[in-house]
Design a protein around this motif. Structure first.
Motif, PDB file in Angstrom:
ATOM      1  N   LEU A   1       0.839  -1.206   0.000  1.00 39.84           N
ATOM      2  CA  LEU A   1       0.000   0.000   0.000  1.00 39.84           C
ATOM      3  C   LEU A   1       0.871   1.252   0.000  1.00 39.84           C
ATOM      4  CD1 LEU A   1      -2.992   0.975   0.322  1.00 39.84           C
ATOM      5  CD2 LEU A   1      -2.463   1.245   2.731  1.00 39.84           C
ATOM      6  N   GLY A   2       1.979   1.212   0.765  1.00 30.49           N
ATOM      7  CA  GLY A   2       2.843   2.382   0.843  1.00 30.49           C
ATOM      8  C   GLY A   2       3.433   2.755  -0.491  1.00 30.49           C
ATOM      9  N   VAL A   3       3.859   1.758  -1.273  1.00 31.45           N
ATOM     10  CA  VAL A   3       4.524   2.075  -2.546  1.00 31.45           C
ATOM     11  C   VAL A   3       3.495   2.308  -3.653  1.00 31.45           C
ATOM     12  CG1 VAL A   3       6.111   1.227  -4.280  1.00 31.45           C
ATOM     13  CG2 VAL A   3       6.588   0.830  -1.900  1.00 31.45           C
ATOM     14  N   TYR A   4       2.621   1.290  -3.892  1.00 29.49           N
ATOM     15  CA  TYR A   4       1.654   1.437  -4.982  1.00 29.49           C
ATOM     16  C   TYR A   4       0.621   2.520  -4.665  1.00 29.49           C
ATOM     17  CZ  TYR A   4       3.368  -2.911  -7.030  1.00 29.49           C
ATOM     18  OH  TYR A   4       4.136  -3.872  -7.602  1.00 29.49           O
ATOM     19  N   GLY A   5       0.124   2.504  -3.402  1.00 32.41           N
ATOM     20  CA  GLY A   5      -0.898   3.482  -3.037  1.00 32.41           C
ATOM     21  C   GLY A   5      -0.391   4.904  -3.141  1.00 32.41           C
ATOM     22  N   THR A   6       0.858   5.135  -2.668  1.00 34.35           N
ATOM     23  CA  THR A   6       1.397   6.487  -2.739  1.00 34.35           C
ATOM     24  C   THR A   6       1.542   6.947  -4.180  1.00 34.35           C
ATOM     25  OG1 THR A   6       2.682   5.907  -0.808  1.00 34.35           O
ATOM     26  CG2 THR A   6       3.209   7.970  -1.857  1.00 34.35           C
ATOM     27  N   SER A   7       2.033   6.041  -5.045  1.00 39.70           N
ATOM     28  CA  SER A   7       2.248   6.481  -6.426  1.00 39.70           C
ATOM     29  C   SER A   7       0.916   6.755  -7.117  1.00 39.70           C
ATOM     30  CB  SER A   7       3.062   5.442  -7.189  1.00 39.70           C
ATOM     31  OG  SER A   7       2.469   4.184  -7.086  1.00 39.70           O
ATOM     32  N   ILE A   8      -0.112   5.901  -6.858  1.00 38.26           N
ATOM     33  CA  ILE A   8      -1.409   6.146  -7.491  1.00 38.26           C
ATOM     34  C   ILE A   8      -2.024   7.419  -6.929  1.00 38.26           C
ATOM     35  CG2 ILE A   8      -3.744   5.228  -7.699  1.00 38.26           C
ATOM     36  CD1 ILE A   8      -2.472   2.446  -7.792  1.00 38.26           C
ATOM     37  N   ALA A   9      -1.865   7.639  -5.612  1.00 41.44           N
ATOM     38  CA  ALA A   9      -2.397   8.863  -5.017  1.00 41.44           C
ATOM     39  C   ALA A   9      -1.748  10.094  -5.618  1.00 41.44           C
ATOM     40  CB  ALA A   9      -2.181   8.832  -3.507  1.00 41.44           C
ATOM     41  N   LEU A  10      -0.417  10.034  -5.837  1.00 39.85           N
ATOM     42  CA  LEU A  10       0.280  11.175  -6.441  1.00 39.85           C
ATOM     43  C   LEU A  10      -0.249  11.436  -7.840  1.00 39.85           C
ATOM     44  CD1 LEU A  10       3.999  10.671  -5.433  1.00 39.85           C
ATOM     45  CD2 LEU A  10       2.595  12.626  -4.916  1.00 39.85           C
ATOM     46  N   MET A  11      -0.445  10.356  -8.626  1.00 39.68           N
ATOM     47  CA  MET A  11      -0.966  10.536  -9.985  1.00 39.68           C
ATOM     48  C   MET A  11      -2.337  11.197  -9.952  1.00 39.68           C
ATOM     49  SD  MET A  11      -0.066   7.232 -12.223  1.00 39.68           S
ATOM     50  CE  MET A  11       0.866   6.046 -11.340  1.00 39.68           C
ATOM     51  N   LEU A  12      -3.212  10.747  -9.020  1.00 41.37           N
ATOM     52  CA  LEU A  12      -4.565  11.298  -8.978  1.00 41.37           C
ATOM     53  C   LEU A  12      -4.556  12.751  -8.506  1.00 41.37           C
ATOM     54  CD1 LEU A  12      -6.592   8.275  -7.601  1.00 41.37           C
ATOM     55  CD2 LEU A  12      -6.396   9.078  -9.927  1.00 41.37           C
TER      56      LEU A  12
ATOM     57  N   SER B   1       3.958  17.898 -13.006  1.00 44.13           N
ATOM     58  CA  SER B   1       5.168  17.401 -12.340  1.00 44.13           C
ATOM     59  C   SER B   1       4.821  16.365 -11.285  1.00 44.13           C
ATOM     60  CB  SER B   1       5.930  18.555 -11.699  1.00 44.13           C
ATOM     61  OG  SER B   1       6.349  19.445 -12.673  1.00 44.13           O
ATOM     62  N   ILE B   2       3.662  16.569 -10.589  1.00 41.87           N
ATOM     63  CA  ILE B   2       3.282  15.599  -9.550  1.00 41.87           C
ATOM     64  C   ILE B   2       2.915  14.262 -10.198  1.00 41.87           C
ATOM     65  CG2 ILE B   2       1.637  15.121  -7.717  1.00 41.87           C
ATOM     66  CD1 ILE B   2       1.473  18.109  -7.230  1.00 41.87           C
ATOM     67  N   ILE B   3       2.214  14.311 -11.362  1.00 40.61           N
ATOM     68  CA  ILE B   3       1.923  13.059 -12.084  1.00 40.61           C
ATOM     69  C   ILE B   3       3.223  12.341 -12.433  1.00 40.61           C
ATOM     70  CG2 ILE B   3       0.907  12.060 -14.162  1.00 40.61           C
ATOM     71  CD1 ILE B   3      -1.034  14.286 -14.275  1.00 40.61           C
ATOM     72  N   ASP B   4       4.198  13.112 -12.916  1.00 45.63           N
ATOM     73  CA  ASP B   4       5.527  12.572 -13.239  1.00 45.63           C
ATOM     74  C   ASP B   4       6.114  11.826 -12.047  1.00 45.63           C
ATOM     75  OD1 ASP B   4       6.016  13.168 -15.821  1.00 45.63           O
ATOM     76  OD2 ASP B   4       7.735  14.461 -15.433  1.00 45.63           O
ATOM     77  N   ALA B   5       6.082  12.493 -10.875  1.00 44.71           N
ATOM     78  CA  ALA B   5       6.684  11.886  -9.678  1.00 44.71           C
ATOM     79  C   ALA B   5       5.991  10.572  -9.341  1.00 44.71           C
ATOM     80  CB  ALA B   5       6.590  12.862  -8.506  1.00 44.71           C
TER      81      ALA B   5
END
Lengths: 132, 240
Positions: free
Chosen positions: A19-30, A50-54
């Motif tokens: 959750l920490g890795v996948y959830g954080t990246s999906i949350a950043l994209m959204l 830029s946040i989507i990029d990250a």
């Protein structure tokens, strides 16, 4: 000993780490997508991009991780450690993507500066010449 | 109303992203056995880098050697971005006279600190791109570190000017040397960017054949280009 302990912790908290890795990246994209769709200020839209990029970079490197793997760099005396390394391909791709993201951001910002000088505003709903 | 639509859209996208990504088990070994006869791409890179490229950092080997043409394109994109920004924010000569980068002079503390820190930051950047084949880092990262040093000087000194002639020369020579090394590989090894890995032994500074030379060229190029972008962006005339 260290390795066994690490494996134990990894299996025990697997859900939370995922959750920490996948959830954080999906949350950043959204979050980035929300900024791009919702905000009126052009600078904020570029920040959203830029946040989507990250988020995408974090997802890439996260997918490439292998349990207990080290960085893909050979140290003196450990030349045969290749089977204990994480996937190097996503890391190399992210290195490329970061540089391209920087180029895109800088060109977008300079276009915004030009627009601001012409219209005296950076809000897209106030730039009337965009409508036709 | 618009907000509701956007949140519904984001929820949909988020649902499908989670649905897709959670099918990939985190931390699982997807490389497979690296000793097999038909290894995956990552397995090939990991098992062959030491013998074939003589580089300790596998990512450097991928970026500069296996995917060297890709890196050449990447450097070209960065060059085009710099050129694009320079032409978008073009000013005529007579407008240049009243350009002031800073509205207020920075304090003595910042100026002295910047002068002390600048050589150290530049040294760190150069270290990072010279040791790109041994330690984490490389041309792009080292170049960015050097550019941050220049940014520190640009924002703390009013009269600090970068010499555009020298910068253009450094950039041209760095880009040209990358292409010339590639063409030389074409002549000697029959592949573009072909390497001569026999020089030096693993984990020493002189190893990896042409890889460190290419990464040093990339480092100089990136440093100069980023400094140029920062210089252009900081010189914008405020609206009166």
């Amino acid at each position: 000993m260290m390795q066994e302990e690490f494996n134990e912790i990894f299996v025990k908290y697997h859900e939370i780490i995922t959750l920490g890795v996948y959830g954080t990246s999906i949350a950043l994209m959204l979050i980035g997508l929300y900024a791009v769709l919702m905000k009126k200020n052009l600078v904020k839209i570029v920040i959203g991009l830029s946040i989507i990029d990250a988020g995408i970079h974090l997802l890439f490197v996260g997918i490439g991780y292998i349990r207990g793997g080290t960085a893909p760099i050979f140290s003196p005396g450990y030349e045969n450690a290749a089977n204990r390394m994480v996937d190097p391909v996503p890391q190399a791709l992210v290195l490329t993507a970061i540089v391209i993201g920087f180029a895109v951001t800088s060109v977008a910002l300079s276009l915004i500066i030009r627009l601001y000088k012409h219209h005296n505003t950076a809000k897209i709903d106030q730039i009337k010449s965009l409508k036709w | 109303m618009k907000k509701v639509f956007i949140i519904i859209l984001l929820a949909l996208i988020g649902y499908f992203l989670v649905d897709t990504v959670y099918n990939i088990p985190f931390g699982e070994n997807r490389i497979g056995s690296i000793e097999s006869d038909h290894p995956t791409v990552a397995g090939y890179y990991l098992s062959n880098t030491v013998e074939k490229s003589r580089v300790a950092n596998v990512i450097t080997a991928i970026v500069v050697n296996y995917r060297g043409l890709d890196t050449l394109g990447e450097v070209t994109v960065l060059f085009l971005a710099t050129t694009g920004i320079a032409s978008i924010l073009y000013r005529r000569k007579e407008e240049e006279e009243d350009v002031e980068r800073l509205n207020l002079p920075s304090s003595m503390l910042i100026r002295t600190g910047a002068r002390v820190l600048f050589p150290i930051i530049a040294l760190l950047g150069i270290y990072v791109f010279i040791h790109g084949h041994l330690t984490p880092g490389g041309g792009f990262q080292g170049g960015t570190i050097v550019a941050t040093g220049f940014l520190l000087m640009l924002i703390s000194y009013k009269g600090f000017n970068t010499n555009h002639n020298i910068m253009a020369w450094i950039e041209s020579i760095a880009g040209l040397s990358f292409i010339l090394i590639g063409v030389w590989g074409l002549i000697s090894d029959n592949t573009f960017l072909g390497n001569i890995p026999e020089v030096g032994k693993l984990n020493s500074l002189l190893s990896g054949g042409l890889i460190p030379i290419i990464y040093i060229a990339v480092g100089f190029k990136v440093a100069v280009e980023l400094t140029g972008i920062l210089d252009i962006l900081l010189k914008i005339k405020p609206n009166k």
